[in-house]
Write a protein that holds these residues in place. Sequence first.
Motif, PDB file in Angstrom:
ATOM      1  N   ILE A 155       0.835  -1.202   0.000  1.00  0.00           N
ATOM      2  CA  ILE A 155       0.000   0.000   0.000  1.00  0.00           C
ATOM      3  C   ILE A 155       0.871   1.253   0.000  1.00  0.00           C
ATOM      4  CG2 ILE A 155      -1.695   1.320   1.349  1.00  0.00           C
ATOM      5  CD1 ILE A 155      -2.747  -1.505   2.295  1.00  0.00           C
ATOM      6  N   MET A 156       1.918   1.244   0.817  1.00  0.00           N
ATOM      7  CA  MET A 156       2.821   2.392   0.878  1.00  0.00           C
ATOM      8  C   MET A 156       3.495   2.633  -0.476  1.00  0.00           C
ATOM      9  SD  MET A 156       4.531   1.748   4.637  1.00  0.00           S
ATOM     10  CE  MET A 156       5.942   2.743   4.299  1.00  0.00           C
ATOM     11  N   ALA A 157       3.854   1.564  -1.175  1.00  0.00           N
ATOM     12  CA  ALA A 157       4.500   1.705  -2.492  1.00  0.00           C
ATOM     13  C   ALA A 157       3.539   2.335  -3.495  1.00  0.00           C
ATOM     14  CB  ALA A 157       4.998   0.352  -2.987  1.00  0.00           C
ATOM     15  N   VAL A 158       2.288   1.917  -3.487  1.00  0.00           N
ATOM     16  CA  VAL A 158       1.300   2.467  -4.416  1.00  0.00           C
ATOM     17  C   VAL A 158       1.030   3.939  -4.094  1.00  0.00           C
ATOM     18  CG1 VAL A 158      -1.114   2.344  -5.162  1.00  0.00           C
ATOM     19  CG2 VAL A 158       0.237   0.241  -4.951  1.00  0.00           C
ATOM     20  N   VAL A 159       0.788   4.231  -2.825  1.00  0.00           N
ATOM     21  CA  VAL A 159       0.520   5.614  -2.421  1.00  0.00           C
ATOM     22  C   VAL A 159       1.743   6.486  -2.716  1.00  0.00           C
ATOM     23  CG1 VAL A 159       0.080   7.123  -0.433  1.00  0.00           C
ATOM     24  CG2 VAL A 159      -1.223   5.001  -0.705  1.00  0.00           C
ATOM     25  N   GLY A 160       2.929   5.978  -2.384  1.00  0.00           N
ATOM     26  CA  GLY A 160       4.159   6.721  -2.658  1.00  0.00           C
ATOM     27  C   GLY A 160       4.337   6.999  -4.139  1.00  0.00           C
ATOM     28  N   ALA A 161       4.017   6.009  -4.971  1.00  0.00           N
ATOM     29  CA  ALA A 161       4.149   6.183  -6.421  1.00  0.00           C
ATOM     30  C   ALA A 161       3.217   7.277  -6.923  1.00  0.00           C
ATOM     31  CB  ALA A 161       3.865   4.866  -7.141  1.00  0.00           C
ATOM     32  N   VAL A 162       1.992   7.301  -6.430  1.00  0.00           N
ATOM     33  CA  VAL A 162       1.031   8.325  -6.857  1.00  0.00           C
ATOM     34  C   VAL A 162       1.503   9.710  -6.414  1.00  0.00           C
ATOM     35  CG1 VAL A 162      -1.330   9.163  -6.557  1.00  0.00           C
ATOM     36  CG2 VAL A 162      -0.923   6.730  -6.967  1.00  0.00           C
ATOM     37  N   VAL A 163       2.009   9.811  -5.185  1.00  0.00           N
ATOM     38  CA  VAL A 163       2.486  11.106  -4.672  1.00  0.00           C
ATOM     39  C   VAL A 163       3.697  11.584  -5.471  1.00  0.00           C
ATOM     40  CG1 VAL A 163       3.555  12.240  -2.670  1.00  0.00           C
ATOM     41  CG2 VAL A 163       1.537  10.787  -2.353  1.00  0.00           C
ATOM     42  N   VAL A 164       4.643  10.693  -5.713  1.00  0.00           N
ATOM     43  CA  VAL A 164       5.844  11.074  -6.472  1.00  0.00           C
ATOM     44  C   VAL A 164       5.476  11.419  -7.916  1.00  0.00           C
ATOM     45  CG1 VAL A 164       8.063  10.238  -7.365  1.00  0.00           C
ATOM     46  CG2 VAL A 164       7.448   9.845  -4.975  1.00  0.00           C
ATOM     47  N   PHE A 165       4.567  10.644  -8.514  1.00  0.00           N
ATOM     48  CA  PHE A 165       4.116  10.950  -9.873  1.00  0.00           C
ATOM     49  C   PHE A 165       3.488  12.339  -9.913  1.00  0.00           C
ATOM     50  CE2 PHE A 165       0.756  11.017 -13.105  1.00  0.00           C
ATOM     51  CZ  PHE A 165       1.513  10.771 -14.246  1.00  0.00           C
ATOM     52  N   ALA A 166       2.677  12.667  -8.919  1.00  0.00           N
ATOM     53  CA  ALA A 166       2.052  14.004  -8.870  1.00  0.00           C
ATOM     54  C   ALA A 166       3.123  15.086  -8.739  1.00  0.00           C
ATOM     55  CB  ALA A 166       1.057  14.077  -7.714  1.00  0.00           C
ATOM     56  N   ALA A 167       4.148  14.825  -7.934  1.00  0.00           N
ATOM     57  CA  ALA A 167       5.235  15.801  -7.775  1.00  0.00           C
ATOM     58  C   ALA A 167       6.007  15.979  -9.086  1.00  0.00           C
ATOM     59  CB  ALA A 167       6.172  15.360  -6.660  1.00  0.00           C
ATOM     60  N   ILE A 168       6.269  14.874  -9.767  1.00  0.00           N
ATOM     61  CA  ILE A 168       6.968  14.948 -11.058  1.00  0.00           C
ATOM     62  C   ILE A 168       6.120  15.731 -12.063  1.00  0.00           C
ATOM     63  CG2 ILE A 168       7.731  13.576 -13.038  1.00  0.00           C
ATOM     64  CD1 ILE A 168       8.558  11.402 -10.996  1.00  0.00           C
ATOM     65  N   ALA A 169       4.819  15.457 -12.080  1.00  0.00           N
ATOM     66  CA  ALA A 169       3.913  16.176 -12.986  1.00  0.00           C
ATOM     67  C   ALA A 169       3.915  17.668 -12.654  1.00  0.00           C
ATOM     68  CB  ALA A 169       2.506  15.597 -12.896  1.00  0.00           C
ATOM     69  N   ALA A 170       3.893  18.002 -11.363  1.00  0.00           N
ATOM     70  CA  ALA A 170       3.899  19.410 -10.948  1.00  0.00           C
ATOM     71  C   ALA A 170       5.175  20.111 -11.407  1.00  0.00           C
ATOM     72  CB  ALA A 170       3.743  19.519  -9.433  1.00  0.00           C
ATOM     73  N   VAL A 171       6.313  19.442 -11.284  1.00  0.00           N
ATOM     74  CA  VAL A 171       7.579  20.028 -11.731  1.00  0.00           C
ATOM     75  C   VAL A 171       7.553  20.226 -13.249  1.00  0.00           C
ATOM     76  CG1 VAL A 171      10.062  19.593 -11.995  1.00  0.00           C
ATOM     77  CG2 VAL A 171       8.951  19.203  -9.785  1.00  0.00           C
ATOM     78  N   HIS A 172       7.032  19.239 -13.981  1.00  0.00           N
ATOM     79  CA  HIS A 172       6.925  19.381 -15.437  1.00  0.00           C
ATOM     80  C   HIS A 172       6.033  20.569 -15.810  1.00  0.00           C
ATOM     81  CE1 HIS A 172       8.889  15.493 -15.793  1.00  0.00           C
ATOM     82  NE2 HIS A 172       8.919  15.640 -17.112  1.00  0.00           N
ATOM     83  N   ILE A 173       4.909  20.713 -15.127  1.00  0.00           N
ATOM     84  CA  ILE A 173       4.005  21.840 -15.393  1.00  0.00           C
ATOM     85  C   ILE A 173       4.718  23.153 -15.076  1.00  0.00           C
ATOM     86  CG2 ILE A 173       1.883  22.976 -14.615  1.00  0.00           C
ATOM     87  CD1 ILE A 173       0.724  20.078 -14.254  1.00  0.00           C
ATOM     88  N   TRP A 174       5.414  23.200 -13.939  1.00  0.00           N
ATOM     89  CA  TRP A 174       6.138  24.404 -13.532  1.00  0.00           C
ATOM     90  C   TRP A 174       7.191  24.786 -14.569  1.00  0.00           C
ATOM     91  CZ3 TRP A 174      11.282  24.748 -11.349  1.00  0.00           C
ATOM     92  CH2 TRP A 174      11.599  26.026 -10.847  1.00  0.00           C
ATOM     93  N   GLY A 176       6.944  24.205 -17.713  1.00  0.00           N
ATOM     94  CA  GLY A 176       6.290  24.516 -18.971  1.00  0.00           C
ATOM     95  C   GLY A 176       6.045  23.306 -19.880  1.00  0.00           C
ATOM     96  N   TYR A 177       6.165  22.097 -19.324  1.00  0.00           N
ATOM     97  CA  TYR A 177       5.936  20.879 -20.104  1.00  0.00           C
ATOM     98  C   TYR A 177       4.775  20.111 -19.475  1.00  0.00           C
ATOM     99  CZ  TYR A 177      10.676  22.009 -21.585  1.00  0.00           C
ATOM    100  OH  TYR A 177      11.786  22.657 -22.049  1.00  0.00           O
ATOM    101  N   ASN A 178       3.570  20.545 -19.728  1.00  0.00           N
ATOM    102  CA  ASN A 178       2.401  19.923 -19.111  1.00  0.00           C
ATOM    103  C   ASN A 178       2.267  18.470 -19.591  1.00  0.00           C
ATOM    104  OD1 ASN A 178      -0.093  19.112 -18.151  1.00  0.00           O
ATOM    105  ND2 ASN A 178      -1.082  21.062 -18.594  1.00  0.00           N
ATOM    106  N   PRO A 179       2.400  17.499 -18.678  1.00  0.00           N
ATOM    107  CA  PRO A 179       2.341  16.099 -19.078  1.00  0.00           C
ATOM    108  C   PRO A 179       0.920  15.610 -19.362  1.00  0.00           C
ATOM    109  CG  PRO A 179       2.682  16.248 -16.719  1.00  0.00           C
ATOM    110  CD  PRO A 179       2.719  17.653 -17.260  1.00  0.00           C
ATOM    111  N   PHE A 180      -0.072  16.461 -19.136  1.00  0.00           N
ATOM    112  CA  PHE A 180      -1.457  16.035 -19.326  1.00  0.00           C
ATOM    113  C   PHE A 180      -2.087  16.622 -20.583  1.00  0.00           C
ATOM    114  CE2 PHE A 180      -0.604  15.994 -14.736  1.00  0.00           C
ATOM    115  CZ  PHE A 180      -0.659  14.628 -14.555  1.00  0.00           C
ATOM    116  N   GLY A 181      -1.279  17.240 -21.416  1.00  0.00           N
ATOM    117  CA  GLY A 181      -1.812  17.753 -22.683  1.00  0.00           C
ATOM    118  C   GLY A 181      -1.977  19.242 -22.714  1.00  0.00           C
TER     119      GLY A 181
END
Length: 181
Positions: A155-174, A176-181
């Motif tokens: 459970i910790m691995a799944v939750v951690g993966a989602v949190v880290v993925f969100a952080a990576i996405a936020a950095v990409h957006i910041w 200027g490379y929006n990973p969601f289109g």
Amino acid sequence: MILLVLGVLLWAGAHFFKRIAPARRAAMGEPGKGAVSLALVAAVLLMIFGYRMAEGAFFWGRSPALTGLNNLLMLGSVYLFSAAGMKTRAARMLRHPQLTGFALWCAAHLLVNGDTPSFVLWGGLLIWALLEMAVINRAEPVWTPPAPAPARKEIMAVVGAVVVFAAIAAVHIWLGYNPFG
């Protein structure tokens, strides 16, 4: 493009050093870790600056389908990184969960970046990850999977993966490379 190629080669060389010249690496002792770490930092900087400066042919770009697939692969990649550290079920099924996650990360980026600098960076790193797995398997043919992990680690691995993925996405957006289109 030269900086980019040098960065990828330095990254691979620093990682392969232990396998290619084990006696020399062992002779370096503890200070050898610092030298390898310094080489890896230099490799990352060369790749960053080389990629940003590189120019080349453009073959394809992002599409909604490729962007969605990229994000799924990236989430899987981040999960495999956390699974490797937590010794979850995925780490028991895959001999190299972290390198597999790294390879997925590279493949995901190749899906949405169809230009020559991306082929050099992500393709080069993908080849390195696959070769690294092959070299390790050849050097250490016997593998014993880790002991089963408690359910809370899964459970910790799944939750951690989602949190880290969100952080990576936020950095990409910041950046200027929006990973969601």
